[in-house]
Design a protein around this motif. Structure first.
Motif, PDB file in Angstrom:
ATOM      1  N   ARG A  86       0.886  -1.169   0.000  1.00 62.33           N
ATOM      2  CA  ARG A  86       0.000   0.000   0.000  1.00 62.33           C
ATOM      3  C   ARG A  86       0.918   1.211   0.000  1.00 62.33           C
ATOM      4  NH1 ARG A  86      -2.895   3.286   4.365  1.00 62.33           N
ATOM      5  NH2 ARG A  86      -1.425   2.302   5.796  1.00 62.33           N
ATOM      6  N   VAL A  87       0.795   2.072  -1.004  1.00 65.11           N
ATOM      7  CA  VAL A  87       1.737   3.182  -1.179  1.00 65.11           C
ATOM      8  C   VAL A  87       1.059   4.503  -0.832  1.00 65.11           C
ATOM      9  CG1 VAL A  87       3.323   4.354  -2.738  1.00 65.11           C
ATOM     10  CG2 VAL A  87       2.899   1.894  -3.015  1.00 65.11           C
ATOM     11  N   LEU A  88       1.652   5.224   0.116  1.00 59.86           N
ATOM     12  CA  LEU A  88       1.225   6.578   0.468  1.00 59.86           C
ATOM     13  C   LEU A  88       2.227   7.563  -0.120  1.00 59.86           C
ATOM     14  CD1 LEU A  88       0.566   5.941   4.290  1.00 59.86           C
ATOM     15  CD2 LEU A  88      -1.068   5.721   2.403  1.00 59.86           C
ATOM     16  N   VAL A  89       1.736   8.669  -0.648  1.00 63.39           N
ATOM     17  CA  VAL A  89       2.616   9.699  -1.207  1.00 63.39           C
ATOM     18  C   VAL A  89       2.318  11.034  -0.534  1.00 63.39           C
ATOM     19  CG1 VAL A  89       3.339  10.963  -3.262  1.00 63.39           C
ATOM     20  CG2 VAL A  89       2.767   8.515  -3.437  1.00 63.39           C
ATOM     21  N   SER A  90       3.355  11.646   0.019  1.00 59.75           N
ATOM     22  CA  SER A  90       3.246  13.013   0.521  1.00 59.75           C
ATOM     23  C   SER A  90       3.957  13.921  -0.484  1.00 59.75           C
ATOM     24  CB  SER A  90       3.895  13.144   1.905  1.00 59.75           C
ATOM     25  OG  SER A  90       3.126  12.506   2.893  1.00 59.75           O
ATOM     26  N   ASP A  91       3.170  14.541  -1.361  1.00 55.40           N
ATOM     27  CA  ASP A  91       3.696  15.467  -2.362  1.00 55.40           C
ATOM     28  C   ASP A  91       3.728  16.853  -1.717  1.00 55.40           C
ATOM     29  OD1 ASP A  91       4.172  17.171  -4.499  1.00 55.40           O
ATOM     30  OD2 ASP A  91       2.930  16.009  -5.895  1.00 55.40           O
TER      31      ASP A  91
END
Length: 204
Positions: free
Chosen positions: A39-44
């Motif tokens: 499960r991939v979380l991205v904080s842009d």
């Protein structure tokens, strides 16, 4: 049947341009990790307009010592009492959930972009990420087997380096000075020093 719990990866992304090499590297990482079952979380950070400044606004409620504001102490107490600002606690929750953290960024003056440095300063608060008793090789995250970290950086499209290290080590490198992050990576991959006129913000 035995089911394996899904692992979580967090990508902290610090580049302004969707068409950049960094953005492509982020997208490839998202796809590859997803294919591996993460499960991939991205904080842009730029898209989020993440605030880099470490200020009084990071603490909700009253200060412990309003006459002499000391950011480190006040955020430690605020973390203990669940009084940190919502943007910080949201990022800390992501860190807590992640088995793997990737920092994707261009090298700016042998260091990280200011917005990412602000993420370090604000999210990796004392108490949450380290304490005076638990840091470096005895760090909070290392003791509890929390996330592995990968730094992925670009420098004018010339230096593209990966290195795995614990969060405690990352904090130590940052605390020792901006050049130590580059030197550590340079020792790992054997990259050459940049030539004249190349130390500033990279566009990769």
């Amino acid at each position: 049947m035995c089911l394996t719990a899904q692992k979580t990866a967090l990508i902290v992304f610090a580049h302004q341009t969707p068409a950049s090499f960094n953005a492509t590297a982020r997208d490839v990482a998202v796809q590859e990790l997803s294919d591996q079952g993460y499960r991939v979380l991205v904080s842009d950070l730029y898209a989020m307009k993440f605030r880099a400044e470490a200020t009084r606004d990071d603490i909700k409620g009253e200060l412990k010592n309003p006459e002499l504001f000391q950011y480190g102490d006040e955020t430690m107490f605020a973390w203990m009492e669940n009084q940190l600002s919502e943007d910080i606690t949201a990022e800390q929750q992501k860190v807590t959930e992640a088995e793997l953290i990737i920092f994707q960024f261009p090298l700016y003056w042998f260091s990280v972009p200011a917005i990412l440095k602000g993420w370090f300063d604000r999210v990796l608060a004392q108490g949450f990420a380290f304490s005076l008793e638990k840091m470096y090789d005895n760090g909070v995250f290392k003791v509890f087997s929390l996330p592995s970290v990968i730094l992925k950086l670009t420098m004018n499209e010339q230096i593209r380096s990966d290195k795995s290290l614990c969060v405690s080590e990352l904090i130590r490198l940052i605390s020792e000075g901006s050049s130590s992050v580059y030197k550590s990576l340079q020792q790992e991959v054997g990259s050459e020093e940049p030539g004249p006129g190349e130390p500033g913000p990279g566009d990769g």
